[in-house]
Design an enzyme around this catalytic site. Structure first.
Site: not given
Ligand code: ADP
Length: 405
Positions: A10, A93, A182, A243, A285, A386
């Site tokens: 990746n 990826r 995604h 974002r 978070m 992923e």
């Protein structure tokens, strides 16, 4: 000896993440990252899962070619080298596959040219992905390289979901449409959710909420994506770490005409200085939740805006799907933040949505159900993977192509 290993790469603009998997049992053999490529302070962190040993090296790594060579050396030290006959393929990826790539592809010159042609749609990501592929190709020209696209899973969206309501000829000329991102995660998680329900993916309708630093939602009907929240770029949709997600496009004209801001400044504002960090100064978070618990009003408002948007997408995708069997929470926030899951479905009992407080608060590694027994809609935590999905798709493609020859 049959080759059963897949190396997943990746490549970001200044980083290279990698995992080596053995596809006989999907186990990890090694994993690592090279960060700050092109700077004097580059760092490589490598873990051999075969021995449990982690090694860190720092010092300048000039470019992706040097980074991959350093990775190859580290793998070699653990007897897992890139020259091993056990390596079956390298899976890459690739962020933007446009409308053309609906499936993973074995890389050849035509595929490289098409990924290049898509650079204007993903100016930061696709060039880095291309560099990774070219470098890997030069190290092992004999080995199949497979490109797995972040957009591919979303190419099944109907035109009614994929098209923006703007002038058709302008949209077509500039290839403006909803591509979604995604995709490997949405594909993997929607399938794993069906597995958790003990049903075939074809029989299940799922809303997948991929909530990481980047965040996106998708509506998956019978294993096929029918809508997703990210659009032409990953900027649209949910409130993310940095974002903005959805805004009135006229905000941009306003900032240009009244605020005197340049296109690049607005790009940076909406991609890097908005979302949670723009709202409260934190994008993690965990930090936001602890500030909320301490009574911090700014963090509370940021959390509420994040949840409000999430709820709107749950409602929208419920309507798009008509019948929802499960909602799956995944990625850093989705898998770990019980408070987010609880707040996202609060008040939606009328839609058959609820979490069981005990199940939701309990921690666990694998996929698990957090809705009460007998709930109409299953609410689940489904960890994404992923790299495994890229490796699986890569290995399947390489195996299939061998069968043909
Ligand atoms: P990326 O989009 O960078 O791949 P991840 O899926 O790894 O992101 O998610 C990273 C985010 O997950 C962090 O920024 C943080 O907000 C969130 N996160 C990670 N662990 C926890 C946790 N235990 N509780 C709440 N949020 C968490």
């Amino acid at each position: 000896m049959t080759a059963t290993r897949v190396l997943v790469l990746n490549s970001g603009s200044s980083s290279l993440k990698y995992q080596l998997l053995d596809m006989r049992d999907s186990s990890r053999l090694a994993t690592g990252i090279v960060e700050r490529i092109g700077e004097r302070t580059s760092r490589l962190r490598h873990t051999a899962l075969t021995t449990g040993e982690t090694r860190e090296t720092s010092g300048p790594v000039a470019d992706h070619a040097a980074a991959l060579k350093a990775v190859a050396e580290e793998l070699g030290r653990d007897g897992l080298g890139m020259d091993s006959p056990e390596l079956a393929a390298i899976g890459h990826r690739v962020v933007h596959g446009g409308s053309s790539f609906t499936e993973p592809e074995i890389v050849d010159d035509a595929v490289l040219a098409e990924i290049e042609r898509l650079v204007p749609l993903a100016p930061l990501h696709n060039p880095a992905n291309l560099t990774g592929i070219r470098t890997a190709r030069s190290l092992r020209p004999d080995l199949p390289q497979v490109a797995v696209f972040d957009t591919a899973f979303h190419t099944t969206m109907p035109e009614s979901a994929a098209r923006y309501a703007i002038d058709v000829s302008t949209a077509d000329e500039y290839r403006i449409r909803r591509y979604g991102f995604h995709g490997t995660s949405h594909a993997y998680v929607s399938r794993e959710t069906a597995k958790l329900l003990g049903r075939a993916p074809e029989d299940v309708n799922v809303i997948v909420l991929h909530l990481g630093n980047g965040a996106s939602a998708s509506a998956v009907r019978g294993g096929r994506c029918v809508d997703t929240s990210m659009g032409l770029t990953p900027l649209e949709g949910l409130v993310m770490g940095t974002r903005s997600g959805d805004v009135d496009p006229a905000v941009i004209f306003h900032l240009t005409r009244v605020g005197g801001m340049s296109t690049d400044e607005i790009d940076t504002l909406l991609n890097k200085k908005s979302g949670l960090i723009g709202l409260c100064g934190d994008n993690d978070m965990r930090e936001i939740r602890s500030r909320v618990d301490e009574g911090d009003e700014q963090a509370r408002l940021a959390f509420d805006i994040y949840i409000h948007r999430l709820k709107k997408y749950i409602g929208a995708y419920y309507a798009v799907l008509g019948r929802v069997d499960a909602i799956a929470f995944t990625a850093g926030v989705g898998e770990n933040a019980a408070a987010v899951r609880e707040a996202a479905v609060a008040g939606l009992e009328g839609l058959g949505l609820a979490v069981d407080a005990g199940l939701n608060a309990a921690r666990g590694d694998g996929a698990r159900i957090v809705s009460p027994e007998g709930a109409r809609v299953t609410v689940a935590v489904v960890p994404t993977d992923e790299e495994l999905e890229i490796a699986t798709q890569t290995y399947a493609l390489v195996g299939a192509s061998h069968d043909l020859t």
